[in-house]
Write an enzyme that holds these catalytic residues in place. Structure first.
Site, PDB file in Angstrom:
ATOM      1  N   ASP A   1     -13.390   5.809  -0.372  1.00 55.43           N
ATOM      2  CA  ASP A   1     -13.019   4.544  -1.269  1.00 55.43           C
ATOM      3  C   ASP A   1     -14.182   3.350  -1.189  1.00 55.43           C
ATOM      4  O   ASP A   1     -14.360   2.767   0.674  1.00 55.43           O
ATOM      5  CB  ASP A   1     -11.838   4.269  -1.083  1.00 55.43           C
TER       6      ASP A   1
ATOM      7  N   HIS B   1      -5.022  -0.067   0.140  1.00 50.11           N
ATOM      8  CA  HIS B   1      -4.195   1.535  -0.611  1.00 50.11           C
ATOM      9  C   HIS B   1      -2.685   0.956   0.034  1.00 50.11           C
ATOM     10  O   HIS B   1      -2.350   0.912   0.620  1.00 50.11           O
ATOM     11  CB  HIS B   1      -4.589   2.419   0.058  1.00 50.11           C
TER      12      HIS B   1
ATOM     13  N   SER C   1      -7.554   0.456   4.543  1.00 49.15           N
ATOM     14  CA  SER C   1      -6.625   1.360   3.854  1.00 49.15           C
ATOM     15  C   SER C   1      -6.295   1.411   5.412  1.00 49.15           C
ATOM     16  O   SER C   1      -4.828   1.075   5.762  1.00 49.15           O
ATOM     17  CB  SER C   1      -6.973   2.687   3.024  1.00 49.15           C
TER      18      SER C   1
END
Length: 952
Positions: free
Chosen positions: A124, A32, A5
């Protein structure tokens, strides 16, 4: 699958710069991304690798040596080797796209799956890597120290799901060495695997950890041993067994590697729905409150399944409006997993498995994720226990053992099924995983749901008999210990301990140890005559449990003991009601030092007072005196009762006020909790947006760097192409120019933004500006050669200025210096005129031929002598002139072969009959004239008439 991300763009580029283009693997990138921003990640990464980089599309088949990038605002999974895209359903701040893809990758590719986690914030990817490891795949995690944001790598490492922790530049090398396509795990008969070495290796494990893995499936054991061998660069198991013996720390690492901690909340939702709707209600219905509901979750790993069952039990009690005593035991041999389960803190990714209603009811949102609420944590007792070697829990209503037996050999599976039957009550329920079953033990269990693997225990003695004949380790050790234990000899008896135990038993009064609030911590002896459970909510407070007559005296004795720290002893007899009568009791309260050295504990001792037998009265008391004494006692009793009733009412009023205040505080707490949850949700959304903005910013920064490089290239090109250029807008205002335009326009840097008409030039600028406006209106380019006032020639081009969106936004004027070309053309033209005049002036016949022997020029003397016209001669081959009189083999040889080599020939005599002239004898001289391009050479053919025959 590669997940990142914030800060991931730099890591992505670094990874692919060190990855060969022919590695033979496919890469899927999940990042992301801002759902409303068109990502340029594909364009940026294409510069870092020779592999084809493309944005993923729905149903595309994944191919080796290709890179697929997730599009914005899409959820991506892989199924059957094809990527599948869908619109997201979960709110923006709760999406876990990396976990979603890696979980599907593990299910689709199994042991061929590789999960890679790079820079990023949050957690995540952790759950996804756990799935990859559970499927036999490999995981790579970026070293947190090298990551721009270490949240995601640290989360994966802390969860124990990182096979390798490496810098990004070393990952491709590890991929090639440790996970080559088509590589198979070692089998028991494969090279490098020795049965003796395997047994010795497992013996080292058993000696160091106390756990025996010899009954685990060999394929599973060998595959995980191979992973450790690969990481230590060892190819032979004998060498690794020796390495294990010499490195004790490696034993613990291998032990953790062999443990398979793959679980999740409400895993296999259909199973838990059946458990909630059918199994638990039937087990809990009409169950007495004092009969505990016993559950055992064997092989609980990090506790998700145990907590899931606890939540279902809490929901079941609410649905049945029934309160139950729950005893839920969860065990595993991994002490780290048990410690993790006891803490009850899980990453935010569990929101994918737990419904929002359960998250709100059973969890507390924290910065690191979600914490299981205390009421659920207190329902579960976690313990380190081996199902194989330790005794089981018994009299169970529900036993869950999922995804454990699939890793065991069939013999051990059969023994465990018998042990499970032994542990369950008749009618108790056994829950297994979809891949497990009871085998041929149909006499021990009946099938409740074959598909979901629910079984009910049948009353039978077979399981106990099986345990006697084929005992598990715990039963075998217990019986062996009993058989081996010899009778102790009298002189081996510990008389000190025996005397202490007997003295305490016979002479120490019944006592309790409490804290300063009289909450009981420990009970010695039989205190049932003095204390009894009070009706209502269960309480362990000594004052609340005191029998009638003892409570006020006990309260009065505890107060000085807690305030002044002195012993309080009531020597008078206290009348305590027991079993319908009264007993005389004495009481003492002694302060005790607690573990921290303070005065926090109390020792309360009770002792019966022997009442001497009453002697007959020597004098008879009159009835009137006796009645007066009785009346006085009755009045005192009535007064005491009134005071007690007043105290009770006052206490009840105080309790009501406290209850009301507590309800208000609880309401305030709920409001604050709700506000906190809203703030937490907002924080998550802001964090998600921040990650997306960081990713977008990184892409834009890369684009800016790329544009900077392009701008430098354009500047150097602009300054070194030696063509004057002026950019004009729609109003003929100068936007930009280069230094070469100064030859025609005297421009300086401050002229940018001024109309071109205001600038003095060496051209007639008015026609040029008019042509520029015409080009802007018609979009037809303009081109013309112009002479400046200083005698310089320029090729002026005017073209429309088009943007990337194909919009017209002005014109571009270029000035190319063509003075030398014009001079060269003039010189060449003059030379050509001189040559043509010279040829025309020569009085002898003369032809100029090109390289194909076609006539380029024929002088006047040739036309007059041979009586031909120039237009009938020029453009024709020399062999075709007239009636072919020049088509002489010897001449052809000279022109085709000798002349190209020698460049000249002289004195060649031609005799031929020419029309209108008769027979003529002509001497030919030829010379080849080379020009700049050899294919454009010319041939000068001169003719000299030496003898004539026939009429003139």
């Amino acid at each position: 699958g590669i997940g990142a991300s914030a800060g991931g763009l730099e890591a992505f580029e670094q990874f692919f710069r060190n990855t060969p283009a022919d590695i033979g693997m496919a890469f899927v990138l999940v990042s992301h991304l801002d759902p409303n921003y068109h990502s340029i990640l594909t364009e940026i990464l294409q510069r870092a690798t020779l592999m084809k980089v493309m944005e993923a599309v729905d149903k595309v088949t994944v191919q080796a040596n290709h890179v697929y990038v997730i599009p914005p605002n899409r959820v991506m999974v892989i199924k059957g080797g094809k990527l599948q895209l869908s619109a997201p359903v979960t709110p923006r701040g709760q999406r876990m796209p990396i976990d979603t893809f890696l979980t599907s990758l593990a299910a689709d590719q199994g042991k061929n799956a590789v999960g890679i986690i790079l820079s990023g914030t949050g957690a995540d990817g952790t759950v996804g890597l756990r799935s990859v490891i559970g499927a036999g795949g490999m995981s790579l995690v970026q070293e947190p120290d090298t990551a721009k944001f270490d949240g995601m790598p640290s989360s994966a490492i802390d969860a124990g799901v990182a096979t390798y922790v490496l810098p990004v530049e070393d990952m491709a090398k590890q991929l090639i060495e440790g996970h080559q396509p088509g590589r198979l795990p070692l089998e028991s008969g494969a090279p490098g695997v020795h049965p003796d070495a395997l047994l010795r290796l497992l013996g080292h494990l058993r000696a160091a950890t106390g756990h025996d893995f010899s009954q685990y499936k060999k394929s599973t054991i060998i595959r995980r041993i191979e992973r450790r061998m690969t990481q230590n660069n060892i190819e032979d198991m004998k060498v690794y067994a020796q390495f294990l013996k010499e490195n004790p720390c490696e034993i613990n690492i291998l032990f953790k590697e062999l443990l398979i901690n793959v679980t999740g909340f409400f895993r296999d939702p259909e199973v838990f729905e059946h458990l909630r709707d059918d199994v638990l209600p039937s087990l809990c219905k009409d169950r007495p409150e004092n009969l505990p509901f016993r559950v055992w979750v064997a092989g609980c790993s990090t506790g998700e399944e145990a907590y899931s069952i606890a939540m279902l039990l809490r929901e079941c009690m609410g649905a049945l409006a029934q309160r139950l005593s729950i005893q839920l035991y969860a065990t595993d041999i991994d002490d780290d997993a048990i410690a993790f389960a006891r803490a009850g803190v899980y990453p935010a990714t569990i929101a994918q498995d737990v419904t929002p209603e359960r998250l709100s009811r059973f969890f507390i949102k924290e910065d690191v994720g979600f914490r299981v609420k205390k009421e659920i944590r207190e329902m579960v007792v976690f313990a380190v226990q081996s199902v194989i070697k330790d005794p089981p829990f018994t009299k169970l209503d529900l036993l869950s053992c999922r995804n454990l037996m699939i890793y065991l050999e069939p013999e051990l599976q059969n023994r465990m099924i018998s042990m499970f039957h032994y542990a369950l009550k008749p009618g108790g329920v056994l829950l297994l995983s979809p891949s497990e079953g009871i085998g041929n033990h149909t006499k021990l269990f009946s099938v409740l749901n074959r598909k979901l693997k629910f079984y009910a225990a049948i009353p039978a003695a077979n399981s106990a008999r099986t345990l006697m004949t084929n005992p598990l380790a715990w039963d075998k050790d217990r019986r062996d210990k009993t058989m081996r234990e010899p009778q102790q000899k009298p002189d081996e008896v510990n008389f000190i301990a025996l005397a202490r135990r007997l003295l305490i038993q016979y002479f120490a009064p019944p006592s309790v140890i409490t804290d300063r609030e009289a909450n009981i911590l420990y009970i010695h002896g039989d205190t049932g005559k003095y204390l009894r459970p009070a009706p209502g909510i269960v309480s362990a407070n000594a004052i609340t449990m005191a029998r009638e007559g003892l409570e006020p005296e006990l309260r009065a004795a505890i107060q000085p003991a807690t305030e002044s720290g002195r012993t309080a002893t009531l020597n008078r007899e206290i009348q305590v009601k027991t079993n319908g009568g009264y007993s005389a009791v004495s009481l003492s309260v002694r302060p005790l030092p607690d573990h921290s050295g303070g005065q926090g504990w109390l020792l309360i001792s009770f002792q019966d007072v022997a009442t001497p037998p009453s002697k007959p009265a020597r004098k008879r008391i009159s009835k009137s005196v006796e009645r007066g004494l009785l009346d006085e006692l009755q009045q005192e009793l009535a007064y005491t009762r009134e005071n007690l009733q007043a105290n009770v009412e006052e206490q009840q009023a105080s309790n009501e006020e406290l209850k009301s205040a507590n309800e208000e505080m609880q309401s305030t707490n709920e409001e604050l909790q709700s506000t906190n949850e809203e703030l937490q949700t907002s924080k998550e959304e802001l964090q998600s947006i921040n990650e997306e903005l960081i990713t977008v910013n990184a892409e834009l920064q890369s684009k800016i760097e790329q544009l900077g490089i392009m701008q430098n290239d354009m500047k150097n090109l602009f300054d070194n192409m030696s063509i004057g250029t002026i950019f004009l807008d729609q109003y003929m205002v100068i936007r930009r120019f280069n230094r070469d335009v100064a030859r025609g326009y005297r421009l300086v840097g401050s002229d940018v933004g001024r109309p071109l008409a205001d600038i003095k030039s060496d051209f007639d600028e008015e026609p040029l500006l008019a042509e520029a406006r015409k080009v802007l209106d018609t979009l037809i380019p303009f081109e013309r050669e112009i002479l400046s006032r200083d005698g310089m020639w320029y090729l002026v081009r005017i073209q429309p200025y088009r943007t990337l969106d194909n919009m017209i936004d002005g014109v571009v004027m270029t000035f190319s210096d063509i003075t030398r070309r014009i001079e060269a053309e003039t010189t060449a033209h003059d030379a050509q005129v001189v040559a043509e005049n010279t040829v025309a002036t020569v009085r002898e016949p003369l032809l100029v031929l090109d390289a194909d022997l076609q006539v380029v020029t024929a002088n006047r003397a040739f036309c007059q002598y041979f009586q031909v016209k120039a237009e009938d001669t020029i453009g024709h081959r020399v062999y075709d002139l007239g009636n072919g009189q020049w088509n002489i083999p010897a001449l052809r040889k000279l022109l085709d072969e000798i002349l190209p080599v020698n460049g000249t020939f002289e004195g060649y005599v031609v005799e031929s009959d020419f029309p209108g002239l008769g027979l003529r004898k002509i001497i030919l001289n030829a010379r080849r004239i080379l020009r700049e391009k050899r294919d454009r050479a010319l041939i000068l053919l001169a003719m000299e008439v030496t003898h004539e025959q026939g009429p003139p």
